[in-house]
Enzyme design. Structure first.
Site, PDB file in Angstrom:
ATOM      1  N   ASN A 111     -13.085 -23.478 -53.104  1.00 13.25           N
ATOM      2  CA  ASN A 111     -13.845 -23.639 -52.411  1.00 13.25           C
ATOM      3  C   ASN A 111     -15.307 -22.984 -52.568  1.00 13.25           C
ATOM      4  O   ASN A 111     -16.397 -23.774 -52.724  1.00 13.25           O
ATOM      5  CB  ASN A 111     -13.520 -23.274 -50.933  1.00 13.25           C
ATOM      6  CG  ASN A 111     -12.190 -23.852 -50.497  1.00 13.25           C
ATOM      7  OD1 ASN A 111     -12.294 -25.111 -50.140  1.00 13.25           O
ATOM      8  ND2 ASN A 111     -11.339 -23.046 -50.076  1.00 13.25           N
ATOM      9  N   VAL A 140      -3.814 -22.758 -55.883  1.00 10.16           N
ATOM     10  CA  VAL A 140      -2.053 -22.957 -55.462  1.00 10.16           C
ATOM     11  C   VAL A 140      -2.163 -22.942 -54.054  1.00 10.16           C
ATOM     12  O   VAL A 140      -0.974 -23.300 -53.378  1.00 10.16           O
ATOM     13  CB  VAL A 140      -1.414 -21.570 -55.962  1.00 10.16           C
ATOM     14  CG1 VAL A 140      -1.307 -21.627 -57.546  1.00 10.16           C
ATOM     15  CG2 VAL A 140      -2.003 -20.279 -55.471  1.00 10.16           C
ATOM     16  N   ASP A 141      -3.287 -22.582 -53.100  1.00  9.82           N
ATOM     17  CA  ASP A 141      -3.371 -22.681 -51.768  1.00  9.82           C
ATOM     18  C   ASP A 141      -3.256 -23.948 -51.210  1.00  9.82           C
ATOM     19  O   ASP A 141      -3.009 -24.067 -49.816  1.00  9.82           O
ATOM     20  CB  ASP A 141      -4.527 -21.905 -51.023  1.00  9.82           C
ATOM     21  CG  ASP A 141      -4.293 -20.173 -51.707  1.00  9.82           C
ATOM     22  OD1 ASP A 141      -3.142 -19.839 -51.385  1.00  9.82           O
ATOM     23  OD2 ASP A 141      -5.217 -19.323 -51.718  1.00  9.82           O
ATOM     24  N   GLY A 188      -1.084 -17.093 -49.416  1.00 11.54           N
ATOM     25  CA  GLY A 188      -1.804 -18.127 -48.362  1.00 11.54           C
ATOM     26  C   GLY A 188      -2.398 -17.341 -47.321  1.00 11.54           C
ATOM     27  O   GLY A 188      -1.831 -16.845 -46.322  1.00 11.54           O
ATOM     28  N   ARG A 189      -3.786 -17.171 -47.577  1.00  7.47           N
ATOM     29  CA  ARG A 189      -4.677 -16.446 -46.513  1.00  7.47           C
ATOM     30  C   ARG A 189      -4.732 -16.731 -45.059  1.00  7.47           C
ATOM     31  O   ARG A 189      -4.370 -16.393 -44.504  1.00  7.47           O
ATOM     32  CB  ARG A 189      -5.773 -15.984 -47.290  1.00  7.47           C
ATOM     33  CG  ARG A 189      -6.743 -15.104 -46.483  1.00  7.47           C
ATOM     34  CD  ARG A 189      -8.011 -14.928 -47.246  1.00  7.47           C
ATOM     35  NE  ARG A 189      -7.899 -14.245 -48.529  1.00  7.47           N
ATOM     36  CZ  ARG A 189      -7.595 -12.821 -48.698  1.00  7.47           C
ATOM     37  NH1 ARG A 189      -7.490 -11.969 -47.574  1.00  7.47           N
ATOM     38  NH2 ARG A 189      -7.210 -12.252 -49.703  1.00  7.47           N
ATOM     39  N   GLU A 244       1.336 -14.398 -46.481  1.00 12.85           N
ATOM     40  CA  GLU A 244       0.770 -13.047 -46.565  1.00 12.85           C
ATOM     41  C   GLU A 244      -0.297 -13.259 -45.511  1.00 12.85           C
ATOM     42  O   GLU A 244      -0.515 -12.047 -45.143  1.00 12.85           O
ATOM     43  CB  GLU A 244       0.276 -12.913 -48.095  1.00 12.85           C
ATOM     44  CG  GLU A 244      -1.011 -13.917 -48.358  1.00 12.85           C
ATOM     45  CD  GLU A 244      -1.511 -13.652 -49.742  1.00 12.85           C
ATOM     46  OE1 GLU A 244      -1.344 -12.760 -50.432  1.00 12.85           O
ATOM     47  OE2 GLU A 244      -2.440 -14.614 -50.260  1.00 12.85           O
ATOM     48  N   TYR A 295       1.951 -12.990 -58.400  1.00 15.50           N
ATOM     49  CA  TYR A 295       1.348 -13.694 -59.495  1.00 15.50           C
ATOM     50  C   TYR A 295       2.381 -14.610 -60.151  1.00 15.50           C
ATOM     51  O   TYR A 295       2.058 -15.641 -60.725  1.00 15.50           O
ATOM     52  CB  TYR A 295       1.006 -12.747 -60.869  1.00 15.50           C
ATOM     53  CG  TYR A 295      -0.278 -12.232 -60.427  1.00 15.50           C
ATOM     54  CD1 TYR A 295      -1.079 -12.266 -59.128  1.00 15.50           C
ATOM     55  CD2 TYR A 295      -1.058 -11.773 -61.432  1.00 15.50           C
ATOM     56  CE1 TYR A 295      -2.191 -11.734 -59.054  1.00 15.50           C
ATOM     57  CE2 TYR A 295      -2.498 -11.047 -61.364  1.00 15.50           C
ATOM     58  CZ  TYR A 295      -2.831 -11.174 -60.189  1.00 15.50           C
ATOM     59  OH  TYR A 295      -4.098 -10.666 -60.096  1.00 15.50           O
ATOM     60  N   LEU A 296       3.729 -14.382 -59.941  1.00 14.29           N
ATOM     61  CA  LEU A 296       4.639 -14.974 -60.449  1.00 14.29           C
ATOM     62  C   LEU A 296       4.779 -16.559 -59.822  1.00 14.29           C
ATOM     63  O   LEU A 296       5.130 -17.737 -60.429  1.00 14.29           O
ATOM     64  CB  LEU A 296       6.224 -14.695 -60.298  1.00 14.29           C
ATOM     65  CG  LEU A 296       6.395 -13.296 -60.572  1.00 14.29           C
ATOM     66  CD1 LEU A 296       7.914 -12.868 -60.106  1.00 14.29           C
ATOM     67  CD2 LEU A 296       6.324 -13.196 -62.311  1.00 14.29           C
ATOM     68  N   GLN A 297       4.012 -16.672 -58.485  1.00  9.59           N
ATOM     69  CA  GLN A 297       4.196 -17.959 -57.866  1.00  9.59           C
ATOM     70  C   GLN A 297       3.111 -18.818 -58.655  1.00  9.59           C
ATOM     71  O   GLN A 297       3.301 -20.183 -58.542  1.00  9.59           O
ATOM     72  CB  GLN A 297       3.369 -17.859 -56.372  1.00  9.59           C
ATOM     73  CG  GLN A 297       4.533 -17.198 -55.733  1.00  9.59           C
ATOM     74  CD  GLN A 297       3.905 -16.442 -54.294  1.00  9.59           C
ATOM     75  OE1 GLN A 297       4.041 -17.410 -53.442  1.00  9.59           O
ATOM     76  NE2 GLN A 297       3.323 -15.284 -54.411  1.00  9.59           N
TER      77      GLN A 297
END
Length: 418
Positions: A111, A140-141, A188-189, A244, A295-297
């Site tokens: 964004n 990724v989000d 995911g904020r 998260e 970070y693995l995700q």
């Protein structure tokens, strides 16, 4: 041969397939005889005039980017403010662009990056500089507006679903005499897309994950404890996936790490899984294990989704096509044309409809009790994790990833003092 140089830069957290987009950009530009420079560490590379000459890389190396995770040229978390507040930085960008005859600027990010590309396009117009700016989607989000999904999400979702399914088998095997509750933390904020993707790991109330905690729903600890206890008593164990970014009823992040703000102005998060694990142990007395893949995700290229890889490459190629056609201030987005069979295409969307907007999980994707996904969500996400695209492996048993030379062009301007 088109006249001018194309500048490509990566922004924000990288993904397992962002380099596939870079590979597609460079190959598409080379096919059109267009020189490609890359910003070292994203927009900072442009500001510092640290510009990588991709023509110094072999075609084999550029092709190998498609199966290499990380950010090949370096990324950064830098958000430029408004044109008035950060005018000196924007003018510096134009100065660097002029010095290197940059006529096309491709910014690969989320964004905030779309917002930066939009602002740069407006400043170039103000100064009557011939520049075409293209935002290239990545996150990724999965929270970019307009596009059906975001390149990077499908692979992170596949990693999440696979990891949760495998871990659940481990927990089930040990539950009688050991672990009763396992807590997995997903990125995911504000949007729970990645946590939701864990729901693909199982079907029905007795298959893991048994509980998913979304940032779109207030976290109520008492209700959560009751759900955990009921699941353990019914199934014998409980697998929890927590975003998260879950917040309590007052809007405070449960996982606020107390680390202040990052350069995007975001609260530093971390530790929701360990927090929940501790609270479950204290209140319910169960033995608990937790995992923070972090970070693995987003770096797990070895288990990337073929759909995601194809889409990451497609937006890169389309970005070059749009740029050379002079389609200023747009982004190539993914449009779903069919669920069954799954089909998609690439179209152009205005950056003004994407910049600084956030796509959260639709209410219809979250189960009525707030702790799982619906069939509608499953139909949306399942095609995005389909297909395998493993990297090549060496005799040492490890993936063969590429490291670029990343040689810079000669600087033409004084050092940036910003």
């Amino acid at each position: 041969m088109a006249s001018g140089t194309l500048l490509y830069a990566q922004s924000g957290g990288v993904t397992a397939v962002i380099n596939a987009t870079a590979s597609a950009v460079i190959q598409a530009a080379r096919a059109r005889k267009v020189r490609v420079l890359a910003g070292r560490n994203g927009i900072l590379g442009a500001l510092r005039e640290e510009l990588i000459d991709t023509s110094r890389e072999s075609i084999a190396s550029i092709r190998s980017l498609a199966h290499t995770p990380g950010g090949a040229f370096g990324s950064c978390r830098v958000k430029l403010k408004s044109l008035d507040e950060d005018r000196a930085k924007y003018e510096r960008l134009l100065e660097v662009f002029r010095a290197h005859d940059v006529r096309w600027f491709l910014y690969n990010g989320g964004n905030d990056s779309a917002d930066t590309a939009l602002k740069v396009s407006r400043l170039a117009k103000e100064f009557d500089y011939p520049l075409t700016c293209i935002g290239v989607p990545k996150t990724v989000d999965n929270d970019l507006a307009v596009t059906d999904c975001c390149p990077g999400f499908g692979s992170a979702a596949k990693y999440t679903a696979v990891s949760v399914r495998e871990a659940a088998l481990d927990v089930a095997a040990m539950a009688d005499t050991s672990t009763k509750v396992f807590v997995y933390e997903a990125m995911g904020r504000h949007a729970g897309w990645l946590a939701a993707s864990a729901g693909l790991a199982g079907n029905g109330p007795d298959e893991a994950p048994h509980i998913i905690l979304f940032p779109e729903r207030p976290f109520v600890e008492k209700d959560f404890f009751a759900k955990v206890r009921a699941t353990v008593e019914r199934v014998g164990y409980c697998v929890v996936v927590a975003s998260e970014g879950i917040q309590d009823g007052s809007g405070r992040f449960v996982a606020d790490a107390g680390g202040g703000k990052d350069s995007f102005g975001h609260t530093q998060l971390g530790g929701v899984a360990s927090h929940l694990a501790g609270r479950v142990k204290d209140e319910l007395g169960y033995k608990v294990h937790w995992a923070l893949p972090d970070y693995l995700q987003r770096s797990a290229r070895h288990v990337a989704s073929k759909t995601d890889l194809d889409q990451a490459s497609a937006v890169g190629k389309a970005a070059v096509d749009y740029a050379l056609k002079g389609m200023n201030a747009v982004m190539p987005v993914i449009v779903r044309t069919s669920d069954t069979p799954y089909r998609w295409k690439i179209e152009a969307a205005p950056l003004s409809k994407i910049a600084n907007k956030e796509k959260k999980m639709p209410a219809g994707f979250i189960r009525r009790d707030g702790y799982g996904i619906t069939d509608k969500a499953r139909r949306y996400m399942e095609p995005l994790i389909r297909g395998e695209a493993p990297p090549p492996y060496g005799q040492d048993g490890l993936p063969r990833y590429v490291s670029l030379k990343n040689l810079e062009v000669a600087r033409k301007l004084p050092d940036w003092e910003g």
